[in-house]
Scaffold this active site. Structure first.
Site, PDB file in Angstrom:
ATOM      1  N   GLY A   1      -3.187  -1.590   5.754  1.00 26.16           N
ATOM      2  CA  GLY A   1      -2.081  -1.482   5.000  1.00 26.16           C
ATOM      3  C   GLY A   1      -2.155  -1.888   3.400  1.00 26.16           C
ATOM      4  CD  GLU A   2      -2.718  -6.591   2.286  1.00 33.67           C
ATOM      5  OE1 GLU A   2      -3.170  -7.008   1.367  1.00 33.67           O
ATOM      6  OE2 GLU A   2      -2.192  -7.410   3.020  1.00 33.67           O
ATOM      7  CG  MET A   3      -7.440  -3.450  -1.165  1.00 36.66           C
ATOM      8  SD  MET A   3      -8.375  -5.117  -1.632  1.00 36.66           S
ATOM      9  CE  MET A   3      -9.664  -4.494  -2.812  1.00 36.66           C
TER      10      MET A   3
END
Lengths: 332, 332
Positions: free
Chosen positions: A125-127
């Site tokens: 969900g981030e990088m």
């Protein structure tokens, strides 16, 4: 002169008395000390990695995207934007002075900055990258390989070294010389009456029970909603996600209040847009106190004295990819 | 001494002869001159605005997101990521040395940097904001209001001033002191044999017909695919979108080759990942030449000598929002 144990004891006592005389009351907040850099090459490497979006699948998200060093070490959003514009579940805490926290992330699931640094890289969900691919990318960039060698003494590029370097840079992100620290160190003109009244209220009302130490927070996990329950918009359950204990539900790491003027919006769900609102909610839910408008304004005035010297370095120039560097995949 | 027109003419002639003597052959590429800053307050304000994601609807996209000054003034993606992770239609050109271009954008639809700066802010596929909202945000931030006053002399904050300030900063983004410029200025050891052979080929093969001037490009619009058609993955039609003339279809502004080592991937659709591929395609499609592997390598070696001094300034600290600042809307 022969130094006897008694002479040492007297010297120590005199020293203590002098310190006591200079600082009549022990304060629950201590000044931020400037960073001491022991391995500048490691810090420079970590700085580049911190700004390098090639540690993400898209090639567009770096540590600095959500912990922006131009903006108090945050993104000033309720919750962050991850790969493919995913909405994050929780507010991005500031990286500034994070070295003083007892653990990292709101729920303390990382024991230190090195452990934290690996999280977002591999979080879908981030990088949305993997540690293996991040290593592959950096290994393909000759200047990075040379800098790892220079910083660590040997050739290897691995995720341990990547996160060590990022953490070493983050350790330097402290913000000394706030007006409050100047006051703590004896400059009695550094704060005005309203700010001092705010600090007195901050102490007397009990805020300082959790917001203490050099970072004015970060020293304990505490329940969000002690007196009254807090209705969070975030699904995060806090410390219980780490300990598995029901008693730890909605326990979050107490955030630092250093530079709080810059780190809006507030709380783990980012739902308090202003310092006035944050102080009001904290008073009612954590302390059972309804601050008057004047009291609230004084505390806010005090909080704004906690803004220290912001990161002060040159924008890094990142080493270019080589023909062997894996391509970013922003739209896959 | 009385200065006569004849004396002036002789002086001018002598000056020209001296210049000619120092530089035996006129080169089609001229050195990049360092930036001359006449209004440092305006440039500092523009720098902050360039890095400020509050000029976007999401509060997350700044000029620096797609024209990253740590990465050759580009995002090193085929096409950029806009609001809500929209895929851009075209490769983001570098901002470095963009002041030397005859117009801005690949199709030249903005006559200068000031006009360009307003485009992405209001483009629904990029920063997705409006000029009115951008002005509202900045007007609500006391430190920005003070800086506009300081830079412009009066209080107003409007889109004209915002884009003037951003353009003033961008005007400073030049990259002098490349090895090639050192060679141009007389340091004959600055280039090795292979690089010199590459430069000779670059001139003799006709590359220089379009890639000339201080920016080694940016001086004309040219058809992409002169000898053979180019099958672009971008829907962009080029200059005809501005002029309405069918003859201008697939005419694009010739990109600068300054810092081309850093500005991958190449072409308006970003489909050439490496310099080797870009040189090969350009040779075949624009010049009808198939460079040998050695020739290609020489030209690439020459192109890498065009990397100049990268932006060299401190990361700006942005002024904090006030309670009156409109909130960013990343997920609306």
């Amino acid at each position: 002169m022969k130094i006897t144990p008694l002479a040492i004891a007297i010297t120590a006592l005199t020293g203590s008395l002098n310190a006591w005389a200079a600082k009549p009351a022990a304060e629950p907040i201590s000044p931020i000390q400037p960073a001491v850099i022991t391995n500048p090459k490691l810090v420079e490497l970590g700085k580049k990695l911190y700004f390098d979006p090639r540690l993400s699948k898209s090639g567009a998200i770096s540590c600095n995207s959500c912990h922006n060093l131009s903006m108090g070490g945050t993104d000033n959003l309720k919750t962050s934007i991850g790969h493919n514009w995913q909405k994050g579940p929780i507010n991005s805490p500031t990286v500034l002075n994070s070295r003083f926290a007892l653990a990292q992330f709101w729920d303390g699931r990382a024991k230190d900055l090195k452990e934290q640094a690996g999280g977002p890289i591999a979080n879908p969900g981030e990088m949305a990258f993997t540690h293996e691919l991040a290593v592959d990318v950096l290994k393909s960039i000759p200047q990075y390989v040379a800098e790892f060698k220079s910083a660590f003494g040997t050739d290897a590029v691995d995720i341990g070294r990547i996160t060590t370097a990022i953490a070493a840079f983050e350790e330097t992100l402290v913000t000394p010389d706030s007006r409050f620290d100047k006051w703590l160190k004896g400059d009695k003109k550094a704060l005005n009456e309203k700010e001092l009244a705010g600090y007195a209220l901050f102490k007397n009302s009990g805020c300082v029970a959790c917001h203490n130490g050099p970072a004015v927070g970060g020293t304990s996990f505490q329940k969000m909603g002690v007196v009254e329950p807090y209705k969070a918009t975030s699904p995060a359950e806090g410390r219980s996600a780490v300990t598995g204990k029901d008693a730890d539900r909605f326990n979050f790491k107490v955030p630092t209040l250093r530079n709080v003027e810059l780190t809006y919006p507030y709380f783990h769900d980012g739902e308090a847009a202003t310092l006035e609102k944050a102080v009001d909610v904290m008073g009612r839910l954590q302390l059972g106190k309804q601050f008057t408008t004047d009291e609230n304004a004084s505390i806010v005035a005090f909080l704004k004295t906690l803004t220290g010297k912001q990161p002060n370095f040159k924008l890094p120039t990142l080493p270019p990819s080589s023909n062997a560097t894996p391509q970013p995949k922003p739209f896959e």
